[in-house]
Each structure stands twice: as C-alpha cells, then as structure tokens.
Write a protein that holds these residues in place. Structure first.
Motif, mmCIF file in Angstrom:
data_model
loop_
_atom_site.group_PDB
_atom_site.id
_atom_site.type_symbol
_atom_site.label_atom_id
_atom_site.label_comp_id
_atom_site.label_asym_id
_atom_site.label_seq_id
_atom_site.Cartn_x
_atom_site.Cartn_y
_atom_site.Cartn_z
ATOM 1 N N LYS A 146 46.808 -16.192 127.962
ATOM 2 C CA LYS A 146 46.373 -17.586 128.039
ATOM 3 C C LYS A 146 45.093 -17.679 128.865
ATOM 4 C CE LYS A 146 51.178 -17.772 128.195
ATOM 5 N NZ LYS A 146 51.628 -16.407 128.506
ATOM 6 N N ARG A 147 44.316 -18.681 128.595
ATOM 7 C CA ARG A 147 43.033 -18.833 129.295
ATOM 8 C C ARG A 147 43.202 -19.147 130.769
ATOM 9 N NH1 ARG A 147 41.371 -22.544 124.354
ATOM 10 N NH2 ARG A 147 41.057 -20.896 122.810
ATOM 11 N N PHE A 148 44.289 -19.818 131.123
ATOM 12 C CA PHE A 148 44.458 -20.226 132.517
ATOM 13 C C PHE A 148 44.863 -19.078 133.428
ATOM 14 C CE2 PHE A 148 48.905 -20.845 131.038
ATOM 15 C CZ PHE A 148 49.586 -20.172 132.044
ATOM 16 N N SER A 174 45.375 -21.544 124.390
ATOM 17 C CA SER A 174 44.963 -22.860 124.890
ATOM 18 C C SER A 174 46.054 -23.576 125.684
ATOM 19 C CB SER A 174 44.538 -23.750 123.712
ATOM 20 O OG SER A 174 45.634 -23.982 122.836
ATOM 21 N N TRP A 175 47.226 -22.974 125.780
ATOM 22 C CA TRP A 175 48.330 -23.644 126.474
ATOM 23 C C TRP A 175 48.080 -23.671 127.982
ATOM 24 C CZ3 TRP A 175 53.971 -23.578 124.535
ATOM 25 C CH2 TRP A 175 54.001 -23.880 123.159
ATOM 26 N N THR A 176 48.590 -24.714 128.621
ATOM 27 C CA THR A 176 48.467 -24.878 130.066
ATOM 28 C C THR A 176 49.773 -24.473 130.745
ATOM 29 O OG1 THR A 176 49.318 -27.144 129.999
ATOM 30 C CG2 THR A 176 46.935 -26.843 129.691
ATOM 31 N N PRO A 177 49.749 -24.275 132.063
ATOM 32 C CA PRO A 177 50.999 -23.970 132.771
ATOM 33 C C PRO A 177 52.060 -25.051 132.551
ATOM 34 C CG PRO A 177 49.119 -23.531 134.187
ATOM 35 C CD PRO A 177 48.576 -24.209 132.961
ATOM 36 N N GLU A 178 51.618 -26.294 132.442
ATOM 37 C CA GLU A 178 52.555 -27.393 132.234
ATOM 38 C C GLU A 178 53.229 -27.288 130.868
ATOM 39 O OE1 GLU A 178 49.882 -28.099 135.383
ATOM 40 O OE2 GLU A 178 49.372 -27.757 133.274
ATOM 41 N N ASP A 216 45.190 -17.227 141.258
ATOM 42 C CA ASP A 216 45.588 -17.198 139.856
ATOM 43 C C ASP A 216 46.746 -16.237 139.665
ATOM 44 O OD1 ASP A 216 44.716 -14.500 138.888
ATOM 45 O OD2 ASP A 216 42.690 -15.250 139.209
#
Length: 244
Positions: A146-148, A174-178, A216
């Motif tokens: 994931k990008r994050f 593109s998914w976020t931690p949330e 991170d």
C-alpha cells in the motif's frame, strides 16, 4: 526479451491500467483473477499484520488461488501459527510454503548469521531466489503493498510490470489504514498476534523491531541499516518509464 515482445507487454500494461482504472480491492481482483490472468496468477503473502484483508478478498473470488508463502527459516513462530489460522479461517486450498534451497543456503549462509553482515545477500538467498522459482509458470502475481506503508511506496501503481515481463497487481495500493481497519472489523478477521505488541510490519525475527509512535509501519524493518525492502519488489518498471 526482444524489443517487439517488450513493447507488446508495455502496451498490454497500459491497456490493463486503462481498462481497470479507479478499481481496487475485490473489484480489481475479480477480473484479473477470473479473466485476464485466469489460472496464471498467484498471490504472494507474508501472512503479516495486514495480510488477512487481501487473502480474504482473494479467497472470496477463488479460495483455490495459489498463495505463495516464503518461509525463510527465520520467521516468528507467531507468523507460522497465524498462517495456519488464516488458511483454516478463509478456506484457502492451495497455500504453498516455499523454503530456500538447502544447498544454496548452506553455501551462502553456513552459520545462519548472514543477516548481521550482509542483509541484502541474506534476503536474496532466503526470499528473492526462492520466490523467482515459485513464480515460474505464472504470468502475474498479487501483492498486499500500500502507498501509506512507506515513502518508498508512495507512488505505487495498481498494476505494474516486472523487468522479467510478469505483471504485478497491487489491489490495495490506494487503501488507507482506516480502510484496512474497517475491513478487518467488517469481516471479523483475526489480527497477527504480534501487532498488539508494537510490531506493525513483520518479517524475519532478527530483522524486525517494534515501531515507535508516529513512524511509518515499515520503520521497524532492518532498523538502522538504511534498508527498506527485502528485494522481491525492486524489479518493477516505474510507471514513468517507457520501454521501446
């Protein structure tokens, strides 16, 4: 690979990106698993802290998808037990535990301490080489990156191309931690047992540490060594590169 073949593959990559632009998760996995690369795609999983989400999405499409798990011989026991838990929970029927070649490992790391002096070489013999063998016969593979997760992954594409011509699919790029957390909760998926103890990205035991607040998720990997990747994800063709 000659220029004509390479050009065809890059054009195919562009076509795939255009065809499935804006899709992620199961919406991206389903056509790639069942149509574009049917019978020719594998999922590579570390069975780490976020792995359950991708495995659950893939199992929903096809629980028989080949899942490649690299057992380096230096993993946490908790990871091996978590692998077994998820296999049973998700009904995965083709999880392939891949180990380094014993002869090559003895030659490269006879004392088992290569990680201390040459971590890149250790990753190469324990992960990169075994994975290359395991992927023989597949035209594409699925990852959970994931990008994050790290600055080195901030420009991660949904679909990439390795220099060997194999496509790499990142349905959660593109998914976020949330979003990851919400999917864990929605599916009531079990968490990796080491996550609660501060291990947010888990690899081999001697090269994995807890993550400090605000850092991170991958900062605990190879801490202090200036190393951020094991090597299996360093061969993708960057999106801005045009191959003639």
């Amino acid at each position: 690979m000659d220029g004509l073949a390479t050009s065809h593959i890059v054009n195919d990559l562009d076509a795939l990106r255009e065809r499935y632009a804006g899709l992620s998760g199961a919406d991206l996995l389903r056509p790639l698993m069942t149509t574009e690369f049917r019978g020719r795609v594998a999922l590579v999983s570390s069975f780490g802290t976020e792995a359950a989400v991708l495995l659950a999405l893939a199992a929903e499409v096809d629980p028989g998808i080949p899942v490649i798990f690299l057992d380096t011989g230096k993993l946490f026991g908790e990871t091996l037990r978590y692998r077994d838990t998820l296999i049973k929970r998700l009904g995965l029927t083709d999880v392939r535990t891949i180990e380094p070649d014993a002869v090559e490992l003895k030659a490269a790391d006879p004392e088992g301490l290569l990680w201390q002096t040459q971590p890149d070489a250790c990753c190469h013999v324990r992960k990169t080489v075994p994975l290359n063998r395991a992927l023989a016969g597949f035209d594409a593979w699925i990852t959970g990156r994931k990008r994050f997760q790290a600055t080195t992954r901030a420009a991660l594409a949904d679909i990439e191309l390795d220099v060997d011509g194999r496509h790499k699919i990142n349905p959660l790029a593109s998914w976020t931690p949330e979003m990851i957390k919400a999917e864990f909760e929605r599916r009531d998926l079990p968490r990796h047992p080491l996550e609660a103890d501060g291990f947010l990205s888990i690899g081999c035991m001697p090269c994995t540490d807890r993550v400090a607040p605000g850092e991170d998720a991958r900062s605990g990997r190879w801490a202090g060594l200036g190393k951020t990747e094991c090597g299996i994800h360093l061969s993708a063709v960057p999106r801005q590169v045009s191959i003639a």
